[in-house]
Scaffold this motif. Structure first.
Motif, PDB file in Angstrom:
ATOM      1  N   HIS A 342       0.849  -1.194   0.000  1.00 51.14           N
ATOM      2  CA  HIS A 342       0.000   0.000   0.000  1.00 51.14           C
ATOM      3  C   HIS A 342       0.885   1.246   0.000  1.00 51.14           C
ATOM      4  O   HIS A 342       1.830   1.359   0.785  1.00 51.14           O
ATOM      5  N   ALA A 343       0.569   2.188  -0.878  1.00 48.87           N
ATOM      6  CA  ALA A 343       1.364   3.411  -0.996  1.00 48.87           C
ATOM      7  C   ALA A 343       0.850   4.477  -0.040  1.00 48.87           C
ATOM      8  O   ALA A 343      -0.349   4.743   0.031  1.00 48.87           O
ATOM      9  N   LEU A 344       1.768   5.100   0.708  1.00 51.85           N
ATOM     10  CA  LEU A 344       1.471   6.245   1.569  1.00 51.85           C
ATOM     11  C   LEU A 344       2.175   7.458   0.975  1.00 51.85           C
ATOM     12  O   LEU A 344       3.403   7.453   0.811  1.00 51.85           O
ATOM     13  N   GLU A 345       1.389   8.496   0.676  1.00 51.75           N
ATOM     14  CA  GLU A 345       1.934   9.689   0.040  1.00 51.75           C
ATOM     15  C   GLU A 345       1.368  10.938   0.710  1.00 51.75           C
ATOM     16  O   GLU A 345       0.356  10.862   1.420  1.00 51.75           O
ATOM     17  N   PRO A 346       2.020  12.087   0.499  1.00 51.83           N
ATOM     18  CA  PRO A 346       1.459  13.332   1.057  1.00 51.83           C
ATOM     19  C   PRO A 346       0.032  13.566   0.545  1.00 51.83           C
ATOM     20  O   PRO A 346      -0.235  13.417  -0.643  1.00 51.83           O
ATOM     21  N   LEU A 351      -3.833   4.674   5.870  1.00 47.86           N
ATOM     22  CA  LEU A 351      -3.648   3.231   5.870  1.00 47.86           C
ATOM     23  C   LEU A 351      -4.977   2.541   6.168  1.00 47.86           C
ATOM     24  O   LEU A 351      -5.650   2.880   7.141  1.00 47.86           O
ATOM     25  N   PRO A 352      -5.415   1.581   5.341  1.00 49.43           N
ATOM     26  CA  PRO A 352      -6.667   0.875   5.618  1.00 49.43           C
ATOM     27  C   PRO A 352      -6.604   0.115   6.949  1.00 49.43           C
ATOM     28  O   PRO A 352      -5.538  -0.326   7.375  1.00 49.43           O
ATOM     29  N   ASP A 353      -7.757  -0.035   7.601  1.00 51.34           N
ATOM     30  CA  ASP A 353      -7.810  -0.704   8.900  1.00 51.34           C
ATOM     31  C   ASP A 353      -7.257  -2.121   8.827  1.00 51.34           C
ATOM     32  O   ASP A 353      -6.561  -2.582   9.743  1.00 51.34           O
TER      33      ASP A 353
END
Length: 554
Positions: A342-346, A351-353
């Motif tokens: 899963h990508a985390l970006e500005p 984030l999914p549960d």
């Protein structure tokens, strides 16, 4: 033979019929240092408090106990007698300076209180001695620093202020109770060197309470080892540490020795669990028109499944902020994180549960991480309920989880305050593992633990990783611990990753960055080969691995 400045005979402290300190006898001469070492609960701090008449109410001292200070016999509960000595003949520096300093008073005002109690009546003289005292403990710009509040100082500066306050009354005996336990390696070395210089300058008798063998070996002329309220071994510092006679002392030395041996790092190819590319993390401005503070600058890393990545740095380096960002707990200002696909970006999606359960954190303070109103069993039931595990199956899962981390089923019925620090941390690890994570982030999980408990927790984490195959980010400031558990080490300084190396390369001869070299130079690490040098007075002192200018030449 010179009469001792302090003589303690047959100290017995009881609570409810149970002996907490049992028959302790000690002598300390002027200009000498005695280090009392032992794990939490061994009775060493109670012994120190009894030497100032500061034992808490509810504790009983045996009438046969005899305390003599410079030839004067004092009863443990003789408040009038102790009041005449406290701050003048005997002073103490406590473990947590922030908890001991008044947050509503400036530093100079707190030292001035001590000077008033010591009989310094003239305000001008008190002001001058405040500045002189802060300069003596090597604080920069002491006149300006005297006007600051405790929260405006670093941990090392707070401890130096506590030392200046203790020395304001010009005592003959200084008691230091765990003066370096919560400090970074370089700050710890600075405080140890400062105490050594102050003792030599003032010819102080110094009583050090510590669980750190290196601190005891550097400062102590002699060492007393305590276990379960008893002194189990005494002797010259070098002999006790390099050639222990008692099995308990040997176990303490063996735990520290283990961290000096770096296991071979894994080299097998593994899938990537977490990647970070040029990650930046900001803290918002506190004022309306203020500017944000960048805590992490362009950090890039890869964490592989079944491997451990060590993140080493001092307080304020940004390592905990980066760890929180990798877990999806802090927004990114720039860069990109990929966590389990899963990508985390500005300004991207959170984030999914379902993914949060696959990435778990174990925090530094287990007592703060556990709800004091819930039993351990109820605390462990919460993640199972969130994972929709049926109530009928939760009890068995909780017991299995506790057993996996070395706790018994009856620990589920206890509250956090009924467990030791190591047991609380094991419970936090069990709670994190109940979600069956693929990534485990450990943020300073051993910083407040005794050495033997540290090694137990490190062994536990390594065993669990081998059994479960999770990727682990291990954040810490203990160089030996980070090096021992990691397959790769990153060093952070002022929000930037300044060094990347394998654990066996984390040595002065191999690292390149000046900050990493300074960090390694400052550490105090006993040499266990029996190497001995001479201290003043002809007493042996354990040789340690440290910077050449860290300690004065004896």
């Amino acid at each position: 033979m010179t009469a001792p400045l302090l003589s303690l005979r047959n100290l017995i402290i009881s609570a409810g019929g149970r002996r907490l300190v049992d028959g302790v006898s000690l002598d300390l001469e002027a200009g000498r240092t005695l280090a009392i070492i032992g794990e939490s609960g061994s009775g060493k701090s109670l012994t120190a408090l009894s030497l100032l008449g500061l034992l808490p109410d509810g504790l009983e001292v045996d009438p046969a106990t005899r305390i003599t200070v410079d030839g004067r016999v004092l009863a443990p509960r003789d408040e009038r007698g102790w009041r005449a000595l406290r701050g003048r003949r005997i002073a103490i520096v406590f473990q947590d300076p922030m908890a001991c300093l008044n947050p509503f008073m400036r530093v100079g005002e707190q030292i001035e209180e001590t000077l008033q109690r010591a009989g310094i009546a003239a305000p001008a003289e008190r002001r001058q001695r405040i500045v002189t005292g802060l300069a003596e403990v090597e604080l920069p710009n002491p006149a300006a620093l005297a006007t600051r509040y405790p929260h405006q100082l670093s941990g090392g500066q707070q401890q130096r202020v506590m030392i200046a306050m203790a020395l304001a009354g010009e005592p003959d005996l200084l008691i230091a109770d765990e003066p370096t336990s919560a400090l970074d390696a370089s700050v710890q070395a600075d405080i140890v060197a400062l105490l050594a210089r102050l003792q030599a300058k003032r010819r102080l008798a110094l009583l050090i309470i510590t669980h750190d063998l290196a601190v005891a070996g550097v400062l102590g002329h002699s060492i007393a080892v305590m276990q379960h309220g008893r002194v189990v071994e005494t002797g010259p510092a070098a002999e006790v540490i390099s050639r222990p006679r008692d099995p308990y002392t040997a176990r303490l030395v063996g735990a520290r020795r283990r961290l000096a041996d770096v296991p071979a790092a894994q080299t097998m190819a593994r899938p990537v669990a977490v990647t970070a590319e040029a990650v930046c993390v900001d803290y918002s401005a506190r004022r309306l028109f203020g500017t944000s503070f960048r805590a992490v600058h362009g950090a890039s890393l890869s964490l592989l499944a079944g491997r451990t990545l060590g993140l080493l740095g001092e307080s304020g380096s940004g390592k905990s902020t980066l760890a929180a960002a990798l877990a999806g707990m802090r927004p990114l200002a720039d860069g990109r994180i990929r966590l389990l696909g899963h990508a985390l970006e500005p300004r991207g999606k959170p984030l999914p549960d379902a993914l949060r359960r696959r990435c778990q954190m174990v925090f530094q303070n287990p007592y703060g991480a556990l709800n004091p109103r819930l039993t351990i069993g109820r605390a462990l039931a919460e993640p199972l309920a969130l994972a929709r595990v049926p109530a009928s199956a939760q009890a068995a899962r909780i017991v299995a989880g506790l057993n996996e981390v070395g706790l018994d089923a009856d620990h589920a019925m206890r509250y956090p305050h009924q467990l030791s620090g190591g047991q609380r941390q094991r419970a936090c690890i069990a709670r994190a593992l109940l979600c069956e994570p693929e990534v485990l982030i450990c943020d300073e999980v051993i910083s407040a633990l005794d050495m033997t408990v540290k090694v137990q927790i490190l062994d536990l984490l390594k065993r669990l990783q081998a059994e479960r195959g999770f990727a682990m980010l291990f954040v810490g400031h203990d160089i030996e611990a980070v090096r021992w558990i990691s397959d790769e080490v990153l060093v952070m300084h002022q929000g930037r990753i300044v060094e990347r190396c394998r654990p066996e390369q984390l040595e002065l001869s191999a690292v390149r960055d000046p900050y990493t070299r300074r960090l390694l130079s400052a550490r105090l690490m006993p040499k266990f080969d029996g190497a001995i040098v001479e201290k003043p007075g002809g007493q042996p002192r354990l040789q340690v691995s440290t910077a050449a200018d860290c300690l004065p030449a004896w």
